[in-house]
Design an enzyme around this catalytic site. Structure first.
Site, PDB file in Angstrom:
ATOM      1  NE  ARG A   1       0.847  -6.278   0.844  1.00  0.00           N
ATOM      2  CZ  ARG A   1      -0.205  -7.069   0.810  1.00  0.00           C
ATOM      3  NH1 ARG A   1      -0.079  -8.321   1.142  1.00  0.00           N
ATOM      4  NH2 ARG A   1      -1.382  -6.594   0.436  1.00  0.00           N
TER       5      ARG A   1
ATOM      6  CG  ASN B   1      -5.414   3.365   6.019  1.00  0.00           C
ATOM      7  OD1 ASN B   1      -6.614   3.564   6.073  1.00  0.00           O
ATOM      8  ND2 ASN B   1      -4.824   2.905   4.910  1.00  0.00           N
TER       9      ASN B   1
ATOM     10  CE1 TYR C   1     -11.128  -5.038   7.480  1.00  0.00           C
ATOM     11  CE2 TYR C   1     -13.441  -5.049   8.101  1.00  0.00           C
ATOM     12  CZ  TYR C   1     -12.309  -4.366   7.712  1.00  0.00           C
ATOM     13  OH  TYR C   1     -12.362  -2.993   7.569  1.00  0.00           O
TER      14      TYR C   1
ATOM     15  CE  LYS D   1      -9.631  -2.768  10.124  1.00  0.00           C
ATOM     16  NZ  LYS D   1      -8.709  -1.633  10.181  1.00  0.00           N
TER      17      LYS D   1
ATOM     18  CB  VAL E   1     -14.582   3.840   2.405  1.00  0.00           C
ATOM     19  CG1 VAL E   1     -13.947   5.000   1.637  1.00  0.00           C
ATOM     20  CG2 VAL E   1     -14.716   4.170   3.882  1.00  0.00           C
TER      21      VAL E   1
ATOM     22  CB  THR F   1     -11.546   1.262  -1.036  1.00  0.00           C
ATOM     23  OG1 THR F   1     -12.012   0.249  -0.142  1.00  0.00           O
ATOM     24  CG2 THR F   1     -11.583   2.612  -0.356  1.00  0.00           C
TER      25      THR F   1
HETATM   26  N1  LIG Z   1     -13.485   0.336   2.544  1.00  0.00           N
HETATM   27  C1  LIG Z   1     -14.351   0.272   3.546  1.00  0.00           C
HETATM   28  O1  LIG Z   1     -15.570   0.176   3.363  1.00  0.00           O
HETATM   29  C2  LIG Z   1     -13.854   0.339   4.953  1.00  0.00           C
HETATM   30  C3  LIG Z   1     -14.815   0.349   5.972  1.00  0.00           C
HETATM   31  C4  LIG Z   1     -14.392   0.428   7.283  1.00  0.00           C
HETATM   32  C5  LIG Z   1     -13.044   0.520   7.567  1.00  0.00           C
HETATM   33  N2  LIG Z   1     -12.134   0.506   6.563  1.00  0.00           N
HETATM   34  C6  LIG Z   1     -10.715   0.564   6.913  1.00  0.00           C
HETATM   35  O2  LIG Z   1     -10.070   1.568   6.164  1.00  0.00           O
HETATM   36  C7  LIG Z   1      -8.689   1.197   6.002  1.00  0.00           C
HETATM   37  C8  LIG Z   1      -8.302   1.304   4.556  1.00  0.00           C
HETATM   38  O3  LIG Z   1      -9.065   0.362   3.815  1.00  0.00           O
HETATM   39  P1  LIG Z   1      -9.328   0.526   2.246  1.00  0.00           P
HETATM   40  O4  LIG Z   1     -10.761   0.321   2.036  1.00  0.00           O
HETATM   41  O5  LIG Z   1      -8.654   1.742   1.738  1.00  0.00           O
HETATM   42  O6  LIG Z   1      -8.586  -0.804   1.742  1.00  0.00           O
HETATM   43  P2  LIG Z   1      -7.780  -1.126   0.401  1.00  0.00           P
HETATM   44  O7  LIG Z   1      -8.202  -0.242  -0.714  1.00  0.00           O
HETATM   45  O8  LIG Z   1      -7.866  -2.586   0.235  1.00  0.00           O
HETATM   46  O9  LIG Z   1      -6.283  -0.721   0.817  1.00  0.00           O
HETATM   47  C9  LIG Z   1      -5.624  -1.436   1.817  1.00  0.00           C
HETATM   48  C10 LIG Z   1      -4.234  -0.864   1.996  1.00  0.00           C
HETATM   49  O10 LIG Z   1      -3.547  -1.660   2.995  1.00  0.00           O
HETATM   50  C11 LIG Z   1      -2.306  -2.081   2.455  1.00  0.00           C
HETATM   51  N3  LIG Z   1      -1.927  -3.393   2.962  1.00  0.00           N
HETATM   52  C12 LIG Z   1      -2.684  -4.520   2.989  1.00  0.00           C
HETATM   53  N4  LIG Z   1      -1.956  -5.546   3.467  1.00  0.00           N
HETATM   54  C13 LIG Z   1      -0.727  -5.050   3.761  1.00  0.00           C
HETATM   55  C14 LIG Z   1       0.476  -5.606   4.272  1.00  0.00           C
HETATM   56  N5  LIG Z   1       0.560  -6.912   4.584  1.00  0.00           N
HETATM   57  N6  LIG Z   1       1.545  -4.814   4.453  1.00  0.00           N
HETATM   58  C15 LIG Z   1       1.492  -3.501   4.139  1.00  0.00           C
HETATM   59  N7  LIG Z   1       0.380  -2.898   3.652  1.00  0.00           N
HETATM   60  C16 LIG Z   1      -0.702  -3.672   3.449  1.00  0.00           C
HETATM   61  C17 LIG Z   1      -2.522  -2.138   0.936  1.00  0.00           C
HETATM   62  O11 LIG Z   1      -1.292  -1.945   0.266  1.00  0.00           O
HETATM   63  P3  LIG Z   1      -0.483  -3.090  -0.534  1.00  0.00           P
HETATM   64  O12 LIG Z   1      -1.482  -4.077  -1.061  1.00  0.00           O
HETATM   65  O13 LIG Z   1       0.221  -2.297  -1.567  1.00  0.00           O
HETATM   66  O14 LIG Z   1       0.452  -3.660   0.488  1.00  0.00           O
HETATM   67  C18 LIG Z   1      -3.420  -0.919   0.726  1.00  0.00           C
HETATM   68  O15 LIG Z   1      -2.634   0.247   0.615  1.00  0.00           O
HETATM   69  C19 LIG Z   1      -8.551  -0.211   6.579  1.00  0.00           C
HETATM   70  O16 LIG Z   1      -8.065  -0.145   7.904  1.00  0.00           O
HETATM   71  C20 LIG Z   1      -9.977  -0.714   6.590  1.00  0.00           C
HETATM   72  O17 LIG Z   1     -10.184  -1.701   7.582  1.00  0.00           O
HETATM   73  C21 LIG Z   1     -12.501   0.414   5.259  1.00  0.00           C
END
Ligand SMILES: NC(=O)c1ccc[n+]([C@@H]2O[C@H](COP(=O)([O-])OP(=O)(O)OC[C@H]3O[C@@H](n4cnc5c(N)ncnc54)[C@H](OP(=O)(O)O)[C@@H]3O)[C@@H](O)[C@H]2O)c1
Length: 262
Positions: free
Chosen positions: A42, A89, A154, A158, A187, A189
């Site tokens: 977004r 993702n 969440y 998942k 991760v 983030t």
């Molecule tokens: N971080 C962890 O510890 C962790 C652990 C296990 C799995 N994961 C998975 O890894 C993936 C990436 O997570 P992350 O940690 O990188 O999260 P993040 O930093 O919060 O990033 C999430 C991304 O998803 C996009 N997004 C969210 N809602 C959206 C929407 N309605 N439309 C379009 N884009 C949307 C956001 O972009 P905008 O806000 O710009 O739209 C952002 O680019 C996810 O699938 C998460 O479940 C993460």
């Protein structure tokens, strides 16, 4: 395509959630492998900037509005050509007790984390099958294998995403489509940083801290290595693989029982 080498050079890869975190790192890593990358999120400014950096395209779209997806895919393919690789993702991970979560937030989790990836696969698969090649990469979470307080929406989405991908892998086993399920532990983030504001999650994180948090760049690098070697499942960190495999035991038994069904 299970064990073959999968080359990213000149492939058109779409990475959802590419404005930050794991998605931005994946986009950079895919571009470094020679892929033409379309970034979807977004936050227009963030994806525009990253697209300039890696020489890709940027499409701003809200995945919580799945009705818009066919038009979005049309726009992506108009700009960058047929999609060879779809990386699902993007995700939303608000932390709250379910009772305190708004109905809108529940819907947004289901739409963004589960319905949108399924619909995107539905939209891109026919073209991939017609062209005789394509890859579907799903970024899921270890949280789909365990129950975590204050993350009901969440975790449910998942778990659904993991189940969907494992089913799709079985349906596509004879198709020229590479599917890869990536199951991630913690991760470093924004998603995790926000979660740490919740006392329950902060305590959990302190207790499992010894497992370590990964950087998005490390994850992206490992995903590309796994992708290039044609892996169908990648669990990171590798120390979490036994947990995932244990949870897969019923599936493995069922695969034996249902083998040789045409
Ligand atoms: N971080 C962890 O510890 C962790 C652990 C296990 C799995 N994961 C998975 O890894 C993936 C990436 O997570 P992350 O940690 O990188 O999260 P993040 O930093 O919060 O990033 C999430 C991304 O998803 C996009 N997004 C969210 N809602 C959206 C929407 N309605 N439309 C379009 N884009 C949307 C956001 O972009 P905008 O806000 O710009 O739209 C952002 O680019 C996810 O699938 C998460 O479940 C993460």
């Amino acid at each position: 395509m299970g064990n073959s080498q999968v080359n990213l050079r000149d492939q058109h890869a779409v990475v959802t959630g590419a404005s930050r975190g794991v998605g931005a790192a994946l986009a950079r890593e895919f571009a470094a492998e020679g892929a033409r990358v379309t970034l979807l999120a977004r936050s227009q400014a963030a994806i525009d900037e990253l697209a300039r950096e890696i020489g890709g395209h940027a499409i701003s779209a809200d995945l919580a509005e799945p009705g818009e997806l066919p038009a979005t895919v049309k726009q992506i393919e108009h700009q960058g050509g047929p999609i060879d690789v779809l990386v699902n993702n993007a995700a939303l991970g608000h932390v709250a007790e379910f009772i305190n979560q708004s109905p809108e937030s529940v819907t947004a989790h289901v739409h963004t984390n589960l319905l949108a990836p399924m619909q995107l696969c539905k939209v891109v698969l026919p073209g991939m099958l017609d062209r005789g090649h394509g890859s579907l990469v799903t970024i899921s979470s270890l949280s789909s294998e365990i129950s975590i307080r204050n993350m009901s929406s969440y975790v449910a989405t998942k778990a659904g995403l993991t189940a969907f991908t494992l089913n799709l892998q079985r349906e596509l086993r004879r198709a020229p489509i590479h599917t890869m399920l990536v199951v991630l532990g913690e991760v470093d983030t924004d998603m995790v940083a926000e979660g740490r504001n919740d006392p329950v999650l902060a305590t959990i994180a302190d207790r499992i801290g010894s497992m370590g948090s990964m950087t998005p760049e490390h994850v992206a690098h490992k995903v590309v290595i796994g992708y290039r070697s044609g892996r169908s499942t990648l669990v990171l960190p590798p120390t979490a693989r036994p947990l995932f495999e244990l949870r897969q035991l019923p599936n493995r038994i069922f695969d034996v029982v249902t083998r040789n069904i045409p």
